[in-house]
Design a protein around this motif. Sequence first.
Motif, mmCIF file in Angstrom:
data_model
loop_
_atom_site.group_PDB
_atom_site.id
_atom_site.type_symbol
_atom_site.label_atom_id
_atom_site.label_comp_id
_atom_site.label_asym_id
_atom_site.label_seq_id
_atom_site.Cartn_x
_atom_site.Cartn_y
_atom_site.Cartn_z
ATOM 1 N N HIS A 96 -41.432 15.860 -25.148
ATOM 2 C CA HIS A 96 -41.064 17.446 -25.348
ATOM 3 C C HIS A 96 -40.943 17.510 -23.616
ATOM 4 O O HIS A 96 -42.141 17.236 -22.670
ATOM 5 N N ALA A 97 -39.949 18.515 -22.949
ATOM 6 C CA ALA A 97 -39.784 18.774 -21.192
ATOM 7 C C ALA A 97 -41.526 20.053 -20.993
ATOM 8 O O ALA A 97 -41.878 19.575 -19.812
ATOM 9 N N CYS A 98 -41.901 20.831 -22.465
ATOM 10 C CA CYS A 98 -42.376 21.552 -21.806
ATOM 11 C C CYS A 98 -43.871 21.472 -23.305
ATOM 12 O O CYS A 98 -44.196 20.853 -24.310
ATOM 13 N N LYS A 99 -45.173 22.092 -23.169
ATOM 14 C CA LYS A 99 -45.639 22.446 -23.586
ATOM 15 C C LYS A 99 -46.171 23.752 -24.206
ATOM 16 O O LYS A 99 -46.252 24.788 -22.935
ATOM 17 N N ILE A 100 -46.797 24.191 -25.464
ATOM 18 C CA ILE A 100 -46.816 25.615 -25.826
ATOM 19 C C ILE A 100 -48.007 26.261 -25.165
ATOM 20 O O ILE A 100 -48.889 25.078 -24.592
ATOM 21 N N GLY A 101 -48.365 27.012 -24.242
ATOM 22 C CA GLY A 101 -49.828 27.129 -24.352
ATOM 23 C C GLY A 101 -50.176 29.210 -24.513
ATOM 24 O O GLY A 101 -48.898 29.837 -24.268
ATOM 25 N N LEU A 102 -51.317 28.989 -25.908
ATOM 26 C CA LEU A 102 -51.759 29.967 -25.827
ATOM 27 C C LEU A 102 -52.454 30.578 -25.336
ATOM 28 O O LEU A 102 -54.002 30.121 -25.024
ATOM 29 N N SER A 103 -52.426 32.023 -24.881
ATOM 30 C CA SER A 103 -53.582 32.800 -24.150
ATOM 31 C C SER A 103 -53.872 34.315 -25.009
ATOM 32 O O SER A 103 -53.695 34.120 -26.231
ATOM 33 N N LEU A 104 -54.190 34.926 -24.200
ATOM 34 C CA LEU A 104 -55.003 36.527 -24.685
ATOM 35 C C LEU A 104 -53.817 37.332 -25.234
ATOM 36 O O LEU A 104 -54.419 37.689 -26.590
ATOM 37 N N ALA A 105 -52.464 37.355 -24.195
ATOM 38 C CA ALA A 105 -51.287 37.771 -25.934
ATOM 39 C C ALA A 105 -51.389 37.522 -26.620
ATOM 40 O O ALA A 105 -50.493 38.037 -27.707
ATOM 41 N N SER A 106 -51.084 36.293 -27.186
ATOM 42 C CA SER A 106 -50.544 35.454 -28.000
ATOM 43 C C SER A 106 -51.405 35.303 -29.315
ATOM 44 O O SER A 106 -52.253 36.016 -29.841
ATOM 45 N N LYS A 107 -50.590 35.232 -30.578
ATOM 46 C CA LYS A 107 -50.677 35.502 -31.996
ATOM 47 C C LYS A 107 -50.971 34.002 -32.522
ATOM 48 O O LYS A 107 -49.480 33.700 -32.567
ATOM 49 N N VAL A 108 -51.240 34.090 -33.892
ATOM 50 C CA VAL A 108 -51.263 32.995 -35.403
ATOM 51 C C VAL A 108 -51.406 34.079 -36.185
ATOM 52 O O VAL A 108 -52.593 34.194 -36.230
ATOM 53 N N SER A 109 -50.349 33.818 -37.124
ATOM 54 C CA SER A 109 -50.601 33.715 -38.094
ATOM 55 C C SER A 109 -50.172 32.900 -39.776
ATOM 56 O O SER A 109 -49.828 32.060 -38.889
ATOM 57 N N MET A 110 -50.114 33.176 -40.556
ATOM 58 C CA MET A 110 -49.264 33.245 -41.693
ATOM 59 C C MET A 110 -48.692 32.970 -41.621
ATOM 60 O O MET A 110 -48.335 34.406 -41.773
ATOM 61 N N PRO A 111 -47.604 32.658 -42.015
ATOM 62 C CA PRO A 111 -45.860 32.653 -42.125
ATOM 63 C C PRO A 111 -45.780 33.386 -43.603
ATOM 64 O O PRO A 111 -45.895 32.994 -44.582
ATOM 65 N N ASN A 112 -44.603 34.287 -43.194
ATOM 66 C CA ASN A 112 -44.327 35.386 -44.551
ATOM 67 C C ASN A 112 -43.180 34.372 -45.293
ATOM 68 O O ASN A 112 -43.739 35.183 -46.781
ATOM 69 N N GLU A 113 -42.813 33.743 -45.297
ATOM 70 C CA GLU A 113 -41.985 32.825 -45.395
ATOM 71 C C GLU A 113 -42.336 31.827 -46.210
ATOM 72 O O GLU A 113 -43.389 31.133 -45.157
ATOM 73 N N ASN A 114 -42.146 30.821 -47.757
ATOM 74 C CA ASN A 114 -42.495 29.212 -48.277
ATOM 75 C C ASN A 114 -41.459 28.687 -47.250
ATOM 76 O O ASN A 114 -40.545 28.117 -47.648
ATOM 77 N N VAL A 115 -42.029 28.179 -45.513
ATOM 78 C CA VAL A 115 -41.558 26.795 -44.919
ATOM 79 C C VAL A 115 -41.837 25.910 -45.434
ATOM 80 O O VAL A 115 -43.187 25.451 -45.733
ATOM 81 N N LYS A 116 -41.169 24.718 -46.084
ATOM 82 C CA LYS A 116 -40.713 23.025 -46.423
ATOM 83 C C LYS A 116 -41.530 22.544 -44.309
ATOM 84 O O LYS A 116 -40.336 22.449 -43.915
ATOM 85 N N ILE A 117 -42.777 22.124 -44.196
ATOM 86 C CA ILE A 117 -42.346 21.110 -43.424
ATOM 87 C C ILE A 117 -43.203 19.699 -44.094
ATOM 88 O O ILE A 117 -44.247 19.770 -44.169
ATOM 89 N N THR A 118 -43.046 18.986 -42.643
ATOM 90 C CA THR A 118 -43.310 17.427 -43.092
ATOM 91 C C THR A 118 -45.070 17.146 -43.449
ATOM 92 O O THR A 118 -45.346 17.784 -42.212
ATOM 93 N N GLU A 119 -45.930 16.320 -43.767
ATOM 94 C CA GLU A 119 -47.075 16.482 -43.465
ATOM 95 C C GLU A 119 -47.651 15.787 -42.686
ATOM 96 O O GLU A 119 -48.569 16.064 -42.710
ATOM 97 N N ASN A 120 -46.571 14.615 -42.750
ATOM 98 C CA ASN A 120 -47.445 13.553 -41.558
ATOM 99 C C ASN A 120 -46.108 13.393 -40.417
ATOM 100 O O ASN A 120 -46.887 13.445 -39.227
#
Length: 462
Positions: A96-120
């Motif tokens: 991938h051309a870039c990468k995510i950087g989480l910092s002071l203003a960033s936020k992580v949380s559980m999604p409100n909707e049931n999202v299907k994402i591969t386990e592997n």
Amino acid sequence: MSTTNGCIRLSALAEKMRNKTVTVRILRLWIQKDMSGKEGIEMIVVDEWGDKIQASISASYKSNFLPLLKEGQITMMEKFQLVANKPNLQNAKINHACKIGLSLASKVSMPNENVKITENGFDFICFKDICMHDPTFVVDVLGEVQTPIINIDWVEFKNTKVSKSDVIITDTDGTRLTCVLWGSFADQLKSFMDSKSKEDKEPVIIALQFAMISKFKGLTKVSTMKNATRFFIRPDIQEVKDFIQRRGLRGEMSITSTTDISSCTQDLKNDKWFNTSLARTIKDIINSNEVGTYTCKGIIVDFHPTESWYYDACGNERCYKGIPKGSKVGDHCKKCNKPISKVIIRYCMRVLVEDSGEQTYFTLFEDCAFHLLKKTATQLLDEMESETGDRNGTPDILATLLEREFLFVVEVSMRFGTSASTSEDTKEFAKWILELSLSCFNSEMFGESTKKFRVIFYHADS
């Protein structure tokens, strides 16, 4: 492209984008030290489309996020920064051309909707394509273990000994690949293979996710990374079921299992060349353009009609190379560039070997021939001269090798611009050395190069 909850697809992310939201599953999470020794967080995440990206949290914000993150969980990331994905030997690099950087203003949380994402999030690559793959990026590989006994080597790394094992695997096309397993990954596979029961005849399929590609002297391998790689033995996934089905259709079985070689000598069981080889016929080996180690059976049917069974050699220490007939002590040796201290006699027996109707010549050199005949070439020559008065004949004992079957382990490597040469690595290979005399020069296939075959033999009926 966005999902119904307004999240952007990972493949659409680009450097300098702001205020984007993604919903992802954390495939891999580990603690990584930076150049100053401070510990941050590294992650590899995947979205519902199967796209992947790396995410980093510096040591300054580690305590803010670590309690909220767990490997395997689905999480929503908001207000992150996007930076260039630069090469880093200490770290995995996703394509991938870039990468995510989480910092002071960033936020992580559980999604409100049931999202299907591969386990592997597997994205297995065909072995034949690996050599063309950018080694900067990690890959996923799935293959059948062809190494019946896992040998562990210990390597010194940063004043610490680390376990290591080279394992051969094949894909459904029969293409072979060397996997270098480090540390716990090597220990894990060895423990599994050692504990396999005799009744267990199922193929051992392994998967490496986020493995690193290494290329050296024309050979391509994959190796595990301490933190990023995920390693699975017989994973319960659809890809393995499909693999076994295609493998069955191909009709080609693995070389052997540990129980299949139970009747072999301990030397054979412990030999690293035997345990990293694939079963092939002589014809397959000669026609193949792949370097590697192969096992084949063959019957010695004759000796070369014109070539001698021995040669004169320079007796200088660590030389033992061939010298012209009639050379005397004091003559100059072109190989070691020194005066010849003594002239010695060494085996060089070209034997015709047959396998499935295909014939070729193998050359039995000193250590290997001595193991078979229990006498040195000098002893045979002296005995023959004593009995017949002739040093130009052929000893009767050589006929005892005819019509006997042997198991050969053939190491095929490339030597560009030079002819194949005899190996003298006697410390490592002891009495097991011989070498296929066929240089197999083929300008159409290999260009200006020759093939070198090192053959380590084990007598099948001994």
